[in-house]
Design a protein around this motif. Structure first.
Motif, PDB file in Angstrom:
ATOM      1  N   VAL A 219      -1.756   4.305  26.806  1.00 17.63           N
ATOM      2  CA  VAL A 219      -2.778   3.469  27.438  1.00 17.63           C
ATOM      3  C   VAL A 219      -3.804   3.068  26.386  1.00 17.63           C
ATOM      4  O   VAL A 219      -3.802   3.565  25.263  1.00 17.63           O
ATOM      5  CB  VAL A 219      -3.461   4.219  28.602  1.00 17.63           C
ATOM      6  CG1 VAL A 219      -2.462   4.506  29.714  1.00 17.63           C
ATOM      7  CG2 VAL A 219      -4.099   5.520  28.123  1.00 17.63           C
ATOM      8  N   SER A 220      -4.712   2.167  26.784  1.00 16.22           N
ATOM      9  CA  SER A 220      -5.626   1.585  25.797  1.00 16.22           C
ATOM     10  C   SER A 220      -6.882   2.405  25.557  1.00 16.22           C
ATOM     11  O   SER A 220      -7.494   2.284  24.498  1.00 16.22           O
ATOM     12  CB  SER A 220      -6.028   0.172  26.231  1.00 16.22           C
ATOM     13  OG  SER A 220      -6.704   0.225  27.491  1.00 16.22           O
ATOM     14  N   ASP A 221      -7.295   3.232  26.531  1.00 18.23           N
ATOM     15  CA  ASP A 221      -8.546   3.960  26.373  1.00 18.23           C
ATOM     16  C   ASP A 221      -8.539   5.201  27.254  1.00 18.23           C
ATOM     17  O   ASP A 221      -7.627   5.411  28.060  1.00 18.23           O
ATOM     18  CB  ASP A 221      -9.752   3.071  26.697  1.00 18.23           C
ATOM     19  CG  ASP A 221      -9.629   2.407  28.063  1.00 18.23           C
ATOM     20  OD1 ASP A 221      -9.306   3.105  29.052  1.00 18.23           O
ATOM     21  OD2 ASP A 221      -9.859   1.185  28.153  1.00 18.23           O
ATOM     22  N   PHE A 222      -9.592   6.023  27.115  1.00 16.79           N
ATOM     23  CA  PHE A 222      -9.654   7.276  27.856  1.00 16.79           C
ATOM     24  C   PHE A 222      -9.921   7.058  29.347  1.00 16.79           C
ATOM     25  O   PHE A 222      -9.523   7.883  30.174  1.00 16.79           O
ATOM     26  CB  PHE A 222     -10.724   8.195  27.261  1.00 16.79           C
ATOM     27  CG  PHE A 222     -10.252   8.928  26.041  1.00 16.79           C
ATOM     28  CD1 PHE A 222      -9.398  10.011  26.154  1.00 16.79           C
ATOM     29  CD2 PHE A 222     -10.639   8.529  24.773  1.00 16.79           C
ATOM     30  CE1 PHE A 222      -8.945  10.688  25.041  1.00 16.79           C
ATOM     31  CE2 PHE A 222     -10.193   9.195  23.651  1.00 16.79           C
ATOM     32  CZ  PHE A 222      -9.338  10.284  23.781  1.00 16.79           C
ATOM     33  N   ALA A 223     -10.602   5.975  29.691  1.00 20.39           N
ATOM     34  CA  ALA A 223     -10.835   5.699  31.107  1.00 20.39           C
ATOM     35  C   ALA A 223      -9.501   5.461  31.821  1.00 20.39           C
ATOM     36  O   ALA A 223      -9.258   6.002  32.916  1.00 20.39           O
ATOM     37  CB  ALA A 223     -11.751   4.493  31.268  1.00 20.39           C
ATOM     38  N   ALA A 224      -8.636   4.663  31.196  1.00 16.79           N
ATOM     39  CA  ALA A 224      -7.320   4.423  31.785  1.00 16.79           C
ATOM     40  C   ALA A 224      -6.482   5.697  31.795  1.00 16.79           C
ATOM     41  O   ALA A 224      -5.767   5.976  32.761  1.00 16.79           O
ATOM     42  CB  ALA A 224      -6.599   3.317  31.003  1.00 16.79           C
ATOM     43  N   LYS A 225      -6.572   6.480  30.734  1.00 15.40           N
ATOM     44  CA  LYS A 225      -5.820   7.738  30.674  1.00 15.40           C
ATOM     45  C   LYS A 225      -6.236   8.662  31.804  1.00 15.40           C
ATOM     46  O   LYS A 225      -5.387   9.272  32.475  1.00 15.40           O
ATOM     47  CB  LYS A 225      -6.065   8.406  29.310  1.00 15.40           C
ATOM     48  CG  LYS A 225      -5.322   9.723  29.126  1.00 15.40           C
ATOM     49  CD  LYS A 225      -5.513  10.250  27.713  1.00 15.40           C
ATOM     50  CE  LYS A 225      -4.721  11.530  27.476  1.00 15.40           C
ATOM     51  NZ  LYS A 225      -4.816  11.998  26.075  1.00 15.40           N
ATOM     52  N   ARG A 226      -7.525   8.775  32.032  1.00 12.93           N
ATOM     53  CA  ARG A 226      -8.012   9.640  33.118  1.00 12.93           C
ATOM     54  C   ARG A 226      -7.480   9.164  34.459  1.00 12.93           C
ATOM     55  O   ARG A 226      -7.049   9.978  35.292  1.00 12.93           O
ATOM     56  CB  ARG A 226      -9.536   9.644  33.102  1.00 12.93           C
ATOM     57  CG  ARG A 226     -10.177  10.351  34.286  1.00 12.93           C
ATOM     58  CD  ARG A 226     -11.697  10.303  34.199  1.00 12.93           C
ATOM     59  NE  ARG A 226     -12.311  10.736  35.451  1.00 12.93           N
ATOM     60  CZ  ARG A 226     -12.562   9.921  36.470  1.00 12.93           C
ATOM     61  NH1 ARG A 226     -12.251   8.623  36.360  1.00 12.93           N
ATOM     62  NH2 ARG A 226     -13.117  10.393  37.571  1.00 12.93           N
ATOM     63  N   GLU A 227      -7.503   7.856  34.708  1.00 10.97           N
ATOM     64  CA  GLU A 227      -7.036   7.329  35.988  1.00 10.97           C
ATOM     65  C   GLU A 227      -5.553   7.598  36.208  1.00 10.97           C
ATOM     66  O   GLU A 227      -5.128   7.952  37.316  1.00 10.97           O
ATOM     67  CB  GLU A 227      -7.323   5.829  36.077  1.00 10.97           C
ATOM     68  CG  GLU A 227      -8.792   5.457  36.155  1.00 10.97           C
ATOM     69  CD  GLU A 227      -9.440   5.960  37.435  1.00 10.97           C
ATOM     70  OE1 GLU A 227      -8.747   6.093  38.459  1.00 10.97           O
ATOM     71  OE2 GLU A 227     -10.651   6.235  37.403  1.00 10.97           O
ATOM     72  N   VAL A 228      -4.754   7.425  35.173  1.00 15.13           N
ATOM     73  CA  VAL A 228      -3.315   7.674  35.291  1.00 15.13           C
ATOM     74  C   VAL A 228      -3.048   9.147  35.592  1.00 15.13           C
ATOM     75  O   VAL A 228      -2.194   9.496  36.423  1.00 15.13           O
ATOM     76  CB  VAL A 228      -2.584   7.238  34.002  1.00 15.13           C
ATOM     77  CG1 VAL A 228      -1.116   7.654  34.040  1.00 15.13           C
ATOM     78  CG2 VAL A 228      -2.693   5.728  33.816  1.00 15.13           C
ATOM     79  N   ILE A 229      -3.791  10.026  34.913  1.00 17.39           N
ATOM     80  CA  ILE A 229      -3.611  11.465  35.144  1.00 17.39           C
ATOM     81  C   ILE A 229      -4.099  11.846  36.538  1.00 17.39           C
ATOM     82  O   ILE A 229      -3.444  12.634  37.246  1.00 17.39           O
ATOM     83  CB  ILE A 229      -4.326  12.272  34.052  1.00 17.39           C
ATOM     84  CG1 ILE A 229      -3.644  12.033  32.696  1.00 17.39           C
ATOM     85  CG2 ILE A 229      -4.311  13.764  34.380  1.00 17.39           C
ATOM     86  CD1 ILE A 229      -4.358  12.681  31.529  1.00 17.39           C
ATOM     87  N   LEU A 230      -5.224  11.291  36.974  1.00 18.20           N
ATOM     88  CA  LEU A 230      -5.720  11.559  38.320  1.00 18.20           C
ATOM     89  C   LEU A 230      -4.718  11.138  39.383  1.00 18.20           C
ATOM     90  O   LEU A 230      -4.608  11.773  40.447  1.00 18.20           O
ATOM     91  CB  LEU A 230      -7.049  10.829  38.555  1.00 18.20           C
ATOM     92  CG  LEU A 230      -8.313  11.458  37.969  1.00 18.20           C
ATOM     93  CD1 LEU A 230      -9.478  10.486  38.076  1.00 18.20           C
ATOM     94  CD2 LEU A 230      -8.652  12.769  38.679  1.00 18.20           C
ATOM     95  N   ALA A 231      -3.972  10.076  39.106  1.00 17.25           N
ATOM     96  CA  ALA A 231      -2.976   9.582  40.054  1.00 17.25           C
ATOM     97  C   ALA A 231      -1.726  10.451  40.107  1.00 17.25           C
ATOM     98  O   ALA A 231      -0.830  10.196  40.911  1.00 17.25           O
ATOM     99  CB  ALA A 231      -2.599   8.142  39.710  1.00 17.25           C
TER     100      ALA A 231
END
Length: 294
Positions: A219-231
């Motif tokens: 992913v492009s950034d940590f915000a997107a990484k967090r969202e993917v992991i939360l999902a």
């Protein structure tokens, strides 16, 4: 004996070859070789042994190099002082910041800089992996706030300013599918590891904390990484300060992985030794480095 000759001598020692020194100094290899030959002739001693594939310091060269380093350090400090005395406030100050830096560490300092130097604009670029140091070495940043991973420490001045812990985490839903206790690498290979793309080019992509044989989603950034992991779509390492509320609320859980413990990471303020800072950059450096990392 000239300043350029000493610079060439230092570059050869630092880079290990005449060619490497020439590339670093943006000069021809013959010019570097001639500078060293002229220096040796003037001194009447051999500074470098050229018998092997790479030049090596002679015993006399080792002693002379220690003094060369001291003299050049003093010269750079003197030049930096002259630049600061002659300079007005910089019109713009460029910071390259690692995405793992807790902004609470930086924002009060920026507020103080803004108060003291209202005429200076601040430009902040958030980068990942080797991106901050890449910007610094390319002259696109005046100061980098990043780890020292892959940094040529002989070319920079660095001071630790913050500490971050990278925690391997997953959603409770994904974690429920895993065995309790310490997880083996083989057990996790069935689930995507979410990683953040580097912003400093191919040589600055993530190389640490990668699970061998695992599928990876980038992913492009940590915000997107967090969202993917939360999902619940995968697992990965995230800075502790970014997920403190998620952990407290039970939205994320820390995984215990064999061979992948939480990683403590020191973030440093980094500036180039060959680029004298202006008055605003000097004050920013002083403010950042006056408080111990924590």
């Amino acid at each position: 004996m000239t300043h350029d000759q000493l610079i060439a001598f230092e570059a050869i020692v630092a880079n290990g070859t005449f060619r490497g020194a020439a590339e670093r100094l943006n000069k021809s290899q013959s010019a570097v070789s001639h500078a060293i030959a002229a220096l040796e002739a003037e001194l009447g001693i051999s500074l470098l042994s050229r018998e092997g594939y790479r030049p090596r310091l002679t015993p006399e060269g080792e002693v002379f190099f220690r003094e060369t380093s001291r003299v050049l350090h003093q010269f750079r400090a003197l030049r930096a002082t002259a630049v600061r005395l002659a300079a007005a406030e910089e019109p713009e100050l460029r910071l390259a910041i690692t995405a793992t830096l807790p902004m609470t560490r930086l924002l009060p300092v920026l507020a103080e800089i803004g108060r003291r130097f209202p005429a200076t604009s601040l430009r902040l670029a958030t980068e990942t992996m080797g991106g901050p140091f890449g910007r610094l070495t390319e002259g696109r940043a005046d100061l980098a706030l990043a780890t020292l991973d892959g940094v040529a420490v002989d070319e920079v001045e660095a001071r630790a300013i913050a500490e971050v812990t990278i925690l391997p985490v997953a959603s409770p839903r994904l974690a429920a599918n895993l065995a309790p206790g310490v997880l083996s690498v083989a057990r996790l290979q069935a689930y995507p590891q979410i990683v953040v793309a580097g912003t400093g080019g191919p040589r600055h992509e993530q190389s640490r904390d990668l699970l061998a044989g695992a599928q990876r989603w980038t992913v492009s950034d940590f915000a997107a990484k967090r969202e993917v992991i939360l999902a619940g779509l995968g697992w990965g390492g995230l800075p502790d300060h970014l997920i403190a509320e998620d952990l407290a609320a039970g939205r994320l859980v820390v995984l215990e992985i064999d061979g992948f413990p939480p990683r403590r990471s020191l973030i440093h303020a980094i500036r180039r030794r060959d680029a004298p800072p202006g008055p605003v950059a000097s004050e920013l450096w002083a403010l950042l480095t006056s408080v111990p990392p924590g």
